[in-house]
Design an enzyme around this catalytic site. Structure first.
Site, PDB file in Angstrom:
ATOM      1  N   ARG A  75       0.622  -1.319   0.024  1.00  0.00           N
ATOM      2  CA  ARG A  75       0.011   0.016   0.177  1.00  0.00           C
ATOM      3  C   ARG A  75       0.812   1.307   0.034  1.00  0.00           C
ATOM      4  O   ARG A  75       0.371   2.177  -0.613  1.00  0.00           O
ATOM      5  CB  ARG A  75      -0.985  -0.206   1.333  1.00  0.00           C
ATOM      6  N   HIS A 108       0.305   4.410  -2.521  1.00  0.00           N
ATOM      7  CA  HIS A 108       0.116   5.615  -2.220  1.00  0.00           C
ATOM      8  C   HIS A 108       1.313   6.659  -2.470  1.00  0.00           C
ATOM      9  O   HIS A 108       1.009   7.864  -2.647  1.00  0.00           O
ATOM     10  CB  HIS A 108      -0.047   5.850  -0.550  1.00  0.00           C
ATOM     11  N   ASN A 133      -3.629   8.571   5.128  1.00  0.00           N
ATOM     12  CA  ASN A 133      -2.424   8.025   5.492  1.00  0.00           C
ATOM     13  C   ASN A 133      -2.244   7.543   6.885  1.00  0.00           C
ATOM     14  O   ASN A 133      -1.542   6.579   7.244  1.00  0.00           O
ATOM     15  CB  ASN A 133      -1.269   8.431   4.899  1.00  0.00           C
ATOM     16  N   HIS A 152      -6.274  -6.060  -2.311  1.00  0.00           N
ATOM     17  CA  HIS A 152      -7.222  -6.011  -0.866  1.00  0.00           C
ATOM     18  C   HIS A 152      -7.130  -7.425  -0.301  1.00  0.00           C
ATOM     19  O   HIS A 152      -7.774  -7.846   0.541  1.00  0.00           O
ATOM     20  CB  HIS A 152      -8.336  -5.408  -1.167  1.00  0.00           C
TER      21      HIS A 152
HETATM   22  C1  HEM Z   1      -9.317   0.984  -5.967  1.00  0.00           C
HETATM   23  C2  HEM Z   1      -9.101   1.922  -5.016  1.00  0.00           C
HETATM   24  C3  HEM Z   1      -8.660   1.767  -3.733  1.00  0.00           C
HETATM   25  C4  HEM Z   1      -9.173   2.210  -2.512  1.00  0.00           C
HETATM   26  C5  HEM Z   1     -10.598   3.129  -2.280  1.00  0.00           C
HETATM   27  C6  HEM Z   1      -8.449   1.866  -1.407  1.00  0.00           C
HETATM   28  C7  HEM Z   1      -8.870   2.252  -0.281  1.00  0.00           C
HETATM   29  C8  HEM Z   1      -8.171   1.330   0.958  1.00  0.00           C
HETATM   30  C9  HEM Z   1      -8.665   1.454   2.557  1.00  0.00           C
HETATM   31  C10 HEM Z   1      -9.697   2.253   2.727  1.00  0.00           C
HETATM   32  C11 HEM Z   1      -7.678   0.742   2.937  1.00  0.00           C
HETATM   33  C12 HEM Z   1      -7.802   0.517   4.656  1.00  0.00           C
HETATM   34  C13 HEM Z   1      -7.039   1.652   5.403  1.00  0.00           C
HETATM   35  C14 HEM Z   1      -7.317   1.420   6.804  1.00  0.00           C
HETATM   36  O1  HEM Z   1      -8.314   1.866   7.353  1.00  0.00           O
HETATM   37  O2  HEM Z   1      -6.381   0.804   7.743  1.00  0.00           O
HETATM   38  C15 HEM Z   1      -6.895  -0.055   1.997  1.00  0.00           C
HETATM   39  C16 HEM Z   1      -6.128  -1.157   2.532  1.00  0.00           C
HETATM   40  C17 HEM Z   1      -5.062  -1.535   1.434  1.00  0.00           C
HETATM   41  N1  HEM Z   1      -4.979  -1.237   0.267  1.00  0.00           N
HETATM   42 FE1  HEM Z   1      -6.211   0.058  -0.733  1.00  0.00          FE
HETATM   43  N2  HEM Z   1      -7.386   0.917  -2.009  1.00  0.00           N
HETATM   44  C18 HEM Z   1      -7.480   0.514  -3.475  1.00  0.00           C
HETATM   45  C19 HEM Z   1      -6.626   0.427  -4.019  1.00  0.00           C
HETATM   46  C20 HEM Z   1      -5.448  -0.091  -3.711  1.00  0.00           C
HETATM   47  C21 HEM Z   1      -4.388  -0.686  -4.680  1.00  0.00           C
HETATM   48  C22 HEM Z   1      -4.108  -0.212  -5.762  1.00  0.00           C
HETATM   49  C23 HEM Z   1      -3.390  -1.246  -3.805  1.00  0.00           C
HETATM   50  C24 HEM Z   1      -1.751  -1.663  -4.209  1.00  0.00           C
HETATM   51  C25 HEM Z   1      -1.695  -2.050  -5.401  1.00  0.00           C
HETATM   52  C26 HEM Z   1      -3.945  -1.296  -2.480  1.00  0.00           C
HETATM   53  C27 HEM Z   1      -3.414  -1.932  -1.234  1.00  0.00           C
HETATM   54  C28 HEM Z   1      -3.872  -2.087   0.035  1.00  0.00           C
HETATM   55  C29 HEM Z   1      -3.210  -2.780   1.064  1.00  0.00           C
HETATM   56  C30 HEM Z   1      -2.302  -3.804   0.655  1.00  0.00           C
HETATM   57  C31 HEM Z   1      -4.200  -2.684   2.024  1.00  0.00           C
HETATM   58  C32 HEM Z   1      -3.799  -3.171   3.400  1.00  0.00           C
HETATM   59  C33 HEM Z   1      -2.879  -2.358   4.191  1.00  0.00           C
HETATM   60  C34 HEM Z   1      -2.575  -2.976   5.630  1.00  0.00           C
HETATM   61  O3  HEM Z   1      -2.803  -3.938   5.905  1.00  0.00           O
HETATM   62  O4  HEM Z   1      -1.681  -2.141   6.208  1.00  0.00           O
HETATM   63  N3  HEM Z   1      -5.064  -0.512  -2.362  1.00  0.00           N
HETATM   64  N4  HEM Z   1      -7.112   0.450   0.875  1.00  0.00           N
END
Ligand code: HEM
Ligand SMILES: *[C@@H]1O[C@H](CO)[C@@H](O)[C@H](O)[C@H]1NC(C)=O
Length: 326
Positions: free
Chosen positions: A62, A66, A94, A193
């Site tokens: 992530r 970002h 973030n 995700h």
């Molecule tokens: C499509 C649009 C996307 C939205 C709206 C989105 C939104 C989010 C949100 C809200 C979280 C949770 C944050 C939290 O509250 O802890 C999250 C987690 C995450 N996102 Fe996305 N995301 C998107 C696309 C992506 C992309 C393109 C990637 C990587 C290529 C990605 C990788 C991740 C990962 C790996 C997590 C888990 C993070 C952790 O466990 O620390 N996301 N995302």
């Protein structure tokens, strides 16, 4: 007739402009002669941290996303705020959710000791994201390197560049198109995700505050919603409450995310919305049923890693990833 020709021309122009986004002079093996152990050192730090806490892998994937979507992959997400500047990492997009910064710091410290001023923070993030995908069972890929570090990091820019979890499929498609990605690539990248976690606050409106007439989002599987309500009590004051995004296999890069979404168990509106459009719903269905997605994901990550990079004499090689060199 002329109007159509004009539309056609402007479409071509937009496509050409977007193509510039991903054009770069990065090279696989960029540090071969200048710092031959660079990629190994990063991998070693990711592995050490991963053994202690599997959550660093999703954190680092992530982090790369970002970084790349805001000003390109140039390490702006790593910069600490100062009294006169609120940096990207302190935007609500973030902070407090983004993690993995210490892994980058540890790798950077070792690289500075070994090859002073050579390896950029942006490249470390790109290597670490790839390593994280590999370590969680995803498909690895060679990372072209030679990114330079940026000198600007503004919290305000995260809002206009990162997609929020409330976006619908059209808004997601638009946001990813602005970064040069097709709708299919957007669906492919959303599969990230399949690992990691979310804070309750990122989706609790779907459980308690959906819209004027319904408290709960009817597109969310009611059994899953009930389970989420137990994990995320209404009005909970604990900002540290988190849930896995793909509860079946939260630490494995597999197609579990698509299986979830197809079963109306996507955690965010931005996940579940992929079923509301014929083309994206078909992709969700296909990805859920074949291992082909891993290959597409590796290709899409490779492309994402080249977004608006700085190369040559642009930018700098930061000494400390948290601080812009003076
Ligand atoms: C499509 C649009 C996307 C939205 C709206 C989105 C939104 C989010 C949100 C809200 C979280 C949770 C944050 C939290 O509250 O802890 C999250 C987690 C995450 N996102 Fe996305 N995301 C998107 C696309 C992506 C992309 C393109 C990637 C990587 C290529 C990605 C990788 C991740 C990962 C790996 C997590 C888990 C993070 C952790 O466990 O620390 N996301 N995302
Ligand atoms: C709330 O959402 C439901 C289901 O999507 C919809 O039928 C209804 O019209 C919405 N109500 C309001 C006030 O937007």
């Amino acid at each position: 007739m002329t109007a159509m020709k004009l539309t056609c021309l402007s479409t071509i122009l937009v496509v050409l402009l977007l193509a510039q986004n991903v054009h770069s002079q990065l090279q696989v093996g960029f540090y071969r002669s200048s710092c031959s152990l660079a990629e190994l050192i990063v991998k070693d730090e990711v592995k050490k941290a991963f053994i202690r806490d599997k959550g660093v892998a999703p954190g680092l994937v992530r982090l790369h996303f970002h970084d790349c979507f805001v000003r390109g992959c140039e390490g702006s997400v790593l910069v600490d705020s100062t009294p006169s500047n609120t940096a990207e990492k302190d935007s609500p997009a973030n902070n407090p959710s983004l993690r993995g910064f210490e892994v980058i710091d540890n790798a950077k410290a070792r690289l500075e000791a070994k090859c002073k001023g050579v390896v950029s923070c942006a490249d470390i993030v790109a290597f670490a994201a790839r390593d994280s995908i590999e370590m969680t069972g995803g498909r690895g890929y060679d990372v072209p390197a030679g990114r330079r570090d940026g000198i600007v990091s503004l919290a305000s820019e995260t809002l206009t560049n990162l997609p929020p979890p409330t976006f619908n499929v059209d808004q997601l498609t638009q946001r990813f198109a602005e970064k040069g990605f097709t709708q299919e690539e957007m669906v492919t990248l959303s599969g990230a995700h399949t690992i990691g976690r979310s804070h309750c606050t990122s989706f609790s409106d779907r459980l308690y505050n959906f819209n004027g007439t319904m408290s709960q989002d009817p597109s969310l599987d009611p059994m899953y919603a009930a389970q989420l309500k137990q994990q995320c009590p209404q009005g909970s004051t604990d900002p540290n409450l988190v849930v896995p995004m793909n509860p079946g296999s939260p630490a494995i890069t597999d197609v579990g995310y698509y299986v979830d979404v197809f079963a109306n168990r996507g955690l965010f509106t931005s996940d579940q919305t992929l079923l509301t459009n014929l083309a994206t719903a078909n992709q969700v269905n296909q990805n859920a049923r074949t291992p082909l997605w891993k290959r597409k994901f590796a290709a899409a990550m490779l492309k994402m890693g080249q977004l608006d990079v700085l190369t040559g004499d642009a930018g700098q090689i930061r000494t400390n990833c948290r601080v812009i060199n003076s």
